[in-house]
Design a protein around this motif. Structure first.
Motif, PDB file in Angstrom:
ATOM      1  N   GLU A   1     -28.120 -97.699  75.104  1.00  0.00           N
ATOM      2  CA  GLU A   1     -27.529 -97.099  76.302  1.00  0.00           C
ATOM      3  C   GLU A   1     -28.568 -96.334  77.105  1.00  0.00           C
ATOM      4  O   GLU A   1     -28.614 -96.420  78.341  1.00  0.00           O
ATOM      5  CB  GLU A   1     -26.388 -96.168  75.896  1.00  0.00           C
ATOM      6  N   GLU A   2     -29.427 -95.596  76.405  1.00  0.00           N
ATOM      7  CA  GLU A   2     -30.438 -94.797  77.102  1.00  0.00           C
ATOM      8  C   GLU A   2     -31.489 -95.679  77.774  1.00  0.00           C
ATOM      9  O   GLU A   2     -31.956 -95.377  78.869  1.00  0.00           O
ATOM     10  CB  GLU A   2     -31.116 -93.834  76.121  1.00  0.00           C
ATOM     11  N   LEU A   3     -31.858 -96.765  77.109  1.00  0.00           N
ATOM     12  CA  LEU A   3     -32.864 -97.649  77.685  1.00  0.00           C
ATOM     13  C   LEU A   3     -32.307 -98.427  78.874  1.00  0.00           C
ATOM     14  O   LEU A   3     -33.036 -98.763  79.813  1.00  0.00           O
ATOM     15  CB  LEU A   3     -33.382 -98.621  76.625  1.00  0.00           C
ATOM     16  N   GLU A   4     -31.008 -98.690  78.844  1.00  0.00           N
ATOM     17  CA  GLU A   4     -30.378 -99.416  79.945  1.00  0.00           C
ATOM     18  C   GLU A   4     -30.085 -98.484  81.110  1.00  0.00           C
ATOM     19  O   GLU A   4     -30.274 -98.838  82.273  1.00  0.00           O
ATOM     20  CB  GLU A   4     -29.081-100.071  79.455  1.00  0.00           C
ATOM     21  N   SER A   5     -29.607 -97.273  80.789  1.00  0.00           N
ATOM     22  CA  SER A   5     -29.265 -96.305  81.833  1.00  0.00           C
ATOM     23  C   SER A   5     -29.630 -94.910  81.332  1.00  0.00           C
ATOM     24  O   SER A   5     -28.779 -94.194  80.784  1.00  0.00           O
ATOM     25  CB  SER A   5     -27.763 -96.395  82.163  1.00  0.00           C
TER      26      SER A   5
END
Length: 355
Positions: free
Chosen positions: A181-185
């Protein structure tokens, strides 16, 4: 039939069934009961699968949970089912929470027939955790998911084995999900962490906005570079173990007995070599091309296939082997081969140890 084959067969039927499944009861009959059966339990035998399991919990009398699954006269799992269009939320597991502490079951399963969430009492003994330690999606699974699910089958069920791995599985899964999730957004806190390490001035809103893009792009570049490094490390090692294939540039279109080895097959072979370089001497990993597929073998032995690459059609497949049985898995691009790293390593290690 292996578990993964049973699950693939079930998954293939589901898309055509969904529009006709309009109730929770229909979900149980069409989706959940076949899933329980695939795990090896007889859904028609109340000594193994007890539907509408009833127990008195405190002041609540006669509450029912959809299924109690038993082995050797002991309840080992409780299952609560919802309609297939339901989003599984914490309140949906309320009956599981209440029953968990009143039976000997150590596992609760919440499902909508597509997603199966597995709960235990990792955080506090005899009290079901709020979050699952394992989640299985029958329409989107990989072999490593099936490997974990296999622990819940009738033939393989071992309370001790599952409990010993459940904690790591729960937290590993949670961390992977957060990282994804963090790498995507990237969240503001995530971006601030990196910005504070390398930016000496005051971190303003504009700086956060700027670094959000930088962090996201940096993460994608790092992942790509790691993959490319692994591929390059394999490509740059001498390849002296092609069999039945002339080592010629693809552009030469040299045909050997009607067989043409494509660049994708060579690249796929190199990716497999890169993966296996971590566990085996690469001289033992050989390639034999055929008209139907490109085979990758252990010790140049047709009886010891590591995998097969079916790259001659628009939909590419990698075929994995377990106990000499072949299972084809579709891949969208060559880097998807990395999704099966553990399976490829396991097969190779098994061959090496059986010598």
């Amino acid at each position: 039939m292996d578990l993964i084959e049973k699950l693939r067969e079930l998954a293939a039927r589901i898309p055509q069934q969904l529009e006709h499944i309009e109730t929770e009861e229909a979900t149980k009959n069409a989706l959940v009961m076949p899933f329980i059966s695939a795990l090896g339990y007889d859904v028609f035998n109340p000594l193994e699968v007890l539907p509408e399991f009833t127990a008195d919990v405190g002041i609540k009398k006669g509450e029912k949970v959809d299924y109690a699954i038993k082995k050797e006269q002991q309840i080992i799992m409780l299952m609560e089912c919802k309609w297939h269009k339901s989003n599984l939320e914490q309140e949906h597991a309320s009956q599981l929470y209440r029953y968990f502490s009143t039976t000997e079951a150590r596992f609760g399963i919440l499902t909508n027939g597509i997603i199966y969430q597995f709960f235990s009492d990792i955080d506090e003994p005899n009290k079901m955790d709020c979050k699952p330690f394992f989640e299985f999606n029958i329409l989107n699974f990989q072999p490593h998911h099936v490997k974990e699910l296999n622990k819940f089958t009738k033939s393989a069920f071992s309370l001790e084995d599952i409990i010993n791995t459940a904690s790591n599985l729960k937290y590993t899964g949670a961390i992977k999900k957060l990282l994804e999730e963090e790498l995507e957004s990237p969240s503001e806190n995530f971006v601030k962490f990196f910005a504070s390490q390398i930016y000496s001035n005051k971190i303003t809103k504009n700086v956060i906005n700027q670094f959000t893009t930088i962090v996201k792009d940096s993460a994608k570049q790092l992942i790509t570079e790691k993959i490319n490094d692994l591929i390059d490390s394999a490509i740059n090692k001498p390849i002296d173990n092609y069999k039945d294939v002339e080592e010629l540039p693809v552009d030469d279109n040299k045909i050997n007995n009607g067989i043409v080895t494509t660049q994708d097959e060579i690249d796929g072979f190199n990716i497999v070599r890169g993966i296996l370089s971590q566990v085996i001497d690469l001289s033992k990993v050989t390639m034999r091309d055929t008209k139907g597929y490109c085979g990758i073998l252990f010790d140049d032995n047709n009886r010891k296939p590591i995998c097969r690459l079916y790259f001659n059609t628009s939909q590419k497949y990698i075929a994995l082997f377990s106990n000499k049985k072949e299972t084809k898995m579709p891949i969208a691009n060559l880097t998807d081969i990395f999704n099966y790293s553990e399976e490829l390593k396991a097969t190779t290690i098994e061959y090496n140890e059986s010598k």
